[in-house]
Scaffold this motif. Structure first.
Motif: not given
Length: 287
Positions: A173-174, A169-170, A167
């Motif tokens: 990243q975005r 990392r996502e 979670c």
């Protein structure tokens, strides 16, 4: 005429070779800072910036308890995850021995305690003496959410749950530029779907490990049958046979229990249906 009197040396200058050491004993006691300066051969002013680091390095006993705790926390990298056993009263099928005292567990029902996380069995009187060294079996962990944190990380041999890493990392990243990040609540339906996917992926890993233990002929036959049943579910609007209904039909056939006891077979019916339903729904990733 008397010769002019030489000035007394500063306490921080240290003894001179041409003067008696006794003459230069200070009339007042040295401070810790002055002792350190004399030891290191330094001349420190009252506002020297060198004092703090030298104090920490050369005189650790002078540091505050807060500095000591902070230093220990920074240097402590190895963390031991201690976990006790999750014992439940259990009725065993067949003879069982206590893993602590190695004696037989007598009785017809509720013979002792069973750890639902690692599978260890023990007498009720022995359970309190069993070491806190539970090593959870990943196949026994049915979900990610609503699971004890220590149990989860020990089962997967990790320092923290995988879902936390994924979670974060996502998001980094975005989502760092998303308006209302962490303030705007997500859709409840989407949140529940994500949680279900994570919980199901804990179960799929365990099922896949079990399938790998099957002989090659059994694996191929099961794979071919499940692929067919998956195609049947594609027409459920016409045949009214979804994965759950097929699980009810094929569960007793594909998941026969080792025991022929009628009562035990009836108790396993629900589990048989669920595992066959899971196999049909995810046959493309299990094989």
């Amino acid at each position: 005429m008397d010769s002019p009197r030489k000035p007394e040396p500063s306490a921080l200058e240290g003894p001179r070779p041409d003067m008696d050491l006794v003459r230069h004993k200070p009339k007042r006691g040295y401070t810790h800072q002055q002792i350190l300066a004399l030891t290191l051969g330094l001349k420190l002013g009252s506002h020297s910036l060198l004092w703090k680091p030298f104090k920490i390095l050369a005189c650790p006993k002078l540091t505050s308890p807060l500095e000591k705790r902070r230093s220990l926390a920074e240097n402590e990298r190895s963390r031991a995850y201690e976990k006790g056993h999750n014992f439940k009263v259990h009725t065993f099928q067949g003879p069982q021995w206590c893993k602590f005292c190695a004696n037989f567990m007598w009785s017809l029902i509720t013979q002792g305690l069973h750890c639902t996380d690692c599978g260890l069995n023990a007498h009720k009187q022995c359970a309190g003496h069993v070491p806190r060294d539970c090593q959870p079996d990943p196949r026994r962990i049915k979900r990610v959410f609503s699971c004890d944190l220590t149990t989860l990380v020990k089962a997967h041999n990790a320092e923290r749950p995988m879902v936390v890493d994924m979670c974060i990392r996502e998001i980094e990243q975005r989502g760092l530029k998303s308006e209302g990040l962490y303030r705007v609540s997500g859709c409840t339906e989407h949140v529940e779907h994500v949680k279900l996917v994570f919980d199901r992926g804990a179960r799929l890993a365990a099922v896949r490990q079990g399938l790998l233990l099957l002989p090659a002929a059994h694996q191929e036959t099961l794979r071919y049958l499940l692929a067919h049943l998956k195609r049947v579910t594609l027409f459920e609007k016409e045949n009214f046979m979804n994965a759950e209904n097929l699980g009810i039909v094929f569960g007793p056939t594909l998941m026969q229990p080792p025991s022929r006891d009628t009562l035990e077979t009836l108790n396993d019916t629900q589990h048989q249906k669920l595992i066959v339903q899971l196999l049909i729904e995810h046959e493309d990733v299990l094989f």
